[in-house]
Motif scaffolding. Structure first.
Motif, mmCIF file in Angstrom:
data_model
loop_
_atom_site.group_PDB
_atom_site.id
_atom_site.type_symbol
_atom_site.label_atom_id
_atom_site.label_comp_id
_atom_site.label_asym_id
_atom_site.label_seq_id
_atom_site.Cartn_x
_atom_site.Cartn_y
_atom_site.Cartn_z
ATOM 1 N N ILE A 97 0.996 -1.258 -0.112
ATOM 2 C CA ILE A 97 -0.038 0.017 0.209
ATOM 3 C C ILE A 97 0.857 1.304 0.041
ATOM 4 N N GLU A 98 2.128 1.327 0.976
ATOM 5 C CA GLU A 98 2.803 2.511 0.745
ATOM 6 C C GLU A 98 3.339 2.506 -0.584
ATOM 7 N N ALA A 99 4.081 1.377 -0.942
ATOM 8 C CA ALA A 99 4.831 1.857 -2.385
ATOM 9 C C ALA A 99 3.569 2.275 -3.530
ATOM 10 N N GLY A 100 2.251 1.703 -3.272
ATOM 11 C CA GLY A 100 1.602 2.212 -4.355
ATOM 12 C C GLY A 100 1.218 3.488 -4.211
ATOM 13 N N PHE A 101 0.928 3.999 -3.002
ATOM 14 C CA PHE A 101 0.714 5.341 -2.709
ATOM 15 C C PHE A 101 1.779 6.147 -3.206
ATOM 16 N N GLU A 102 3.027 5.885 -2.831
ATOM 17 C CA GLU A 102 4.233 6.691 -3.420
ATOM 18 C C GLU A 102 4.295 6.614 -5.004
ATOM 19 N N THR A 103 3.938 5.527 -5.493
ATOM 20 C CA THR A 103 3.832 5.516 -6.975
ATOM 21 C C THR A 103 2.847 6.545 -7.650
ATOM 22 N N LEU A 104 1.610 6.335 -6.901
ATOM 23 C CA LEU A 104 0.580 7.281 -7.336
ATOM 24 C C LEU A 104 0.829 8.803 -7.133
ATOM 25 N N LYS A 105 1.890 8.984 -6.050
ATOM 26 C CA LYS A 105 1.890 10.355 -5.571
ATOM 27 C C LYS A 105 2.920 10.888 -6.679
ATOM 28 N N ALA A 106 3.999 10.129 -7.093
ATOM 29 C CA ALA A 106 4.986 10.421 -8.290
ATOM 30 C C ALA A 106 4.186 10.658 -9.501
ATOM 31 N N ALA A 107 3.345 9.836 -9.767
ATOM 32 C CA ALA A 107 2.793 9.860 -11.224
ATOM 33 C C ALA A 107 1.794 11.174 -11.008
ATOM 34 N N ASN A 108 1.103 11.465 -9.922
ATOM 35 C CA ASN A 108 0.207 12.747 -9.904
ATOM 36 C C ASN A 108 1.062 14.035 -10.039
ATOM 37 N N ALA A 109 2.479 14.116 -9.728
ATOM 38 C CA ALA A 109 3.306 15.089 -9.580
ATOM 39 C C ALA A 109 3.780 15.128 -11.061
ATOM 40 N N ILE A 110 3.873 14.110 -11.754
ATOM 41 C CA ILE A 110 4.404 14.244 -13.121
ATOM 42 C C ILE A 110 3.443 14.849 -13.991
ATOM 43 N N ILE A 111 1.797 14.289 -13.872
ATOM 44 C CA ILE A 111 0.921 14.647 -14.544
ATOM 45 C C ILE A 111 0.790 16.316 -14.403
ATOM 46 N N VAL A 112 0.575 16.528 -13.126
ATOM 47 C CA VAL A 112 0.397 17.920 -12.899
ATOM 48 C C VAL A 112 1.510 18.830 -13.319
ATOM 49 N N ASP A 113 2.665 18.524 -13.519
ATOM 50 C CA ASP A 113 3.899 19.350 -13.970
ATOM 51 C C ASP A 113 3.425 19.128 -15.688
ATOM 52 N N GLY A 114 3.205 18.146 -16.223
ATOM 53 C CA GLY A 114 2.941 18.225 -17.542
ATOM 54 C C GLY A 114 1.763 19.105 -18.047
ATOM 55 N N VAL A 115 0.737 18.994 -17.189
ATOM 56 C CA VAL A 115 -0.583 19.831 -17.603
ATOM 57 C C VAL A 115 -0.222 21.091 -17.349
ATOM 58 N N GLN A 116 0.369 21.862 -16.303
ATOM 59 C CA GLN A 116 0.908 22.918 -16.159
ATOM 60 C C GLN A 116 1.592 23.541 -17.306
ATOM 61 N N THR A 117 2.632 22.689 -17.888
ATOM 62 C CA THR A 117 3.466 23.243 -19.121
ATOM 63 C C THR A 117 2.545 23.452 -20.137
ATOM 64 N N LEU A 118 1.746 22.214 -20.294
ATOM 65 C CA LEU A 118 0.805 22.622 -21.560
ATOM 66 C C LEU A 118 -0.029 23.550 -21.654
ATOM 67 N N VAL A 119 -0.812 23.893 -20.306
ATOM 68 C CA VAL A 119 -1.586 25.168 -20.180
ATOM 69 C C VAL A 119 -0.849 26.632 -20.453
ATOM 70 N N GLN A 120 0.350 26.419 -19.916
ATOM 71 C CA GLN A 120 1.090 27.610 -20.236
ATOM 72 C C GLN A 120 1.421 27.817 -21.600
ATOM 73 N N THR A 121 1.927 26.831 -22.257
ATOM 74 C CA THR A 121 2.194 26.938 -23.675
ATOM 75 C C THR A 121 1.032 27.335 -24.535
ATOM 76 N N GLN A 122 -0.285 26.593 -24.161
ATOM 77 C CA GLN A 122 -1.421 26.821 -25.111
ATOM 78 C C GLN A 122 -1.678 28.365 -24.853
ATOM 79 N N VAL A 123 -1.782 28.888 -23.411
ATOM 80 C CA VAL A 123 -2.145 30.227 -23.353
ATOM 81 C C VAL A 123 -1.284 31.235 -23.671
ATOM 82 N N ALA A 124 0.190 31.200 -23.922
ATOM 83 C CA ALA A 124 0.846 32.153 -24.403
ATOM 84 C C ALA A 124 0.427 32.168 -25.993
ATOM 85 N N ALA A 125 0.288 30.878 -26.585
ATOM 86 C CA ALA A 125 0.100 31.199 -28.112
ATOM 87 C C ALA A 125 -1.249 31.555 -28.041
ATOM 88 N N GLY A 126 -2.201 31.299 -27.501
ATOM 89 C CA GLY A 126 -3.691 32.023 -27.597
ATOM 90 C C GLY A 126 -3.262 33.592 -27.669
#
Length: 154
Positions: A25-54
């Motif tokens: 359970i701990e390993a699964g939680f740490e993996t999901l936490k890491a995956a969440n951080a990666i996804i949030v970072d990627g989405v923030q970068t995408l939003v910034q790119t698209q907003v600047a282009a817009g």
């Protein structure tokens, strides 16, 4: 074989299963936490790119409208192509950045999930997983996400 021996044996085995379950359970939680951080970072970068282009496309369109307004209807009717906004480079640049970000995020996510899977599998088997690389990736991604969030807030 008496009942007390059987009870102690079952109890010992149950303790091992519970301990491994908690580790999983701990390993699964740490993996999901890491995956969440990666996804949030990627989405923030995408939003910034698209907003600047817009924003840039809106500025180009406004400049084109101002030019058309200043030149008049006859000039626009004579050569309408000259009044189209020059947004091709902006759109292509935003697309390229989006593809790079999605690819990078996908690769990081795949590595993190594979590492988490290996960690969980090792814990179920009762082996010591190699989690140094996964923890390092989590810390690195979390730090990067914090920096990106600070930039976005500024």
């Amino acid at each position: 074989m008496n009942v007390e021996t059987l009870v102690n044996d079952v109890k010992n085995r149950a303790d091992v299963v519970v301990t491994r379950g908690q580790e999983v359970i701990e390993a699964g939680f740490e993996t999901l936490k890491a995956a969440n951080a990666i996804i949030v970072d990627g989405v923030q970068t995408l939003v910034q790119t698209q907003v600047a282009a817009g924003k840039e496309l809106i500025e180009l369109a406004q400049a084109s409208l101002e030019k058309a307004k200043a030149d008049g209807v006859k000039a626009v009717a004579a050569n309408p192509i000259a009044y189209l906004p020059e947004g091709k480079d902006t759109v292509v640049g935003a697309y390229t950045e989006t593809v790079k970000t999605v690819t990078k995020t996908g690769d990081q996510l795949a590595k993190t999930l594979a590492s988490g899977y290996d960690s969980i599998t090792a814990k179920i088997a009762g082996k010591k997983p190699v989690v140094k690389a996964a923890k390092k990736a989590v810390r690195k991604t979390a730090t990067k996400a914090k920096k990106t969030a600070a930039k976005a807030a500024a």
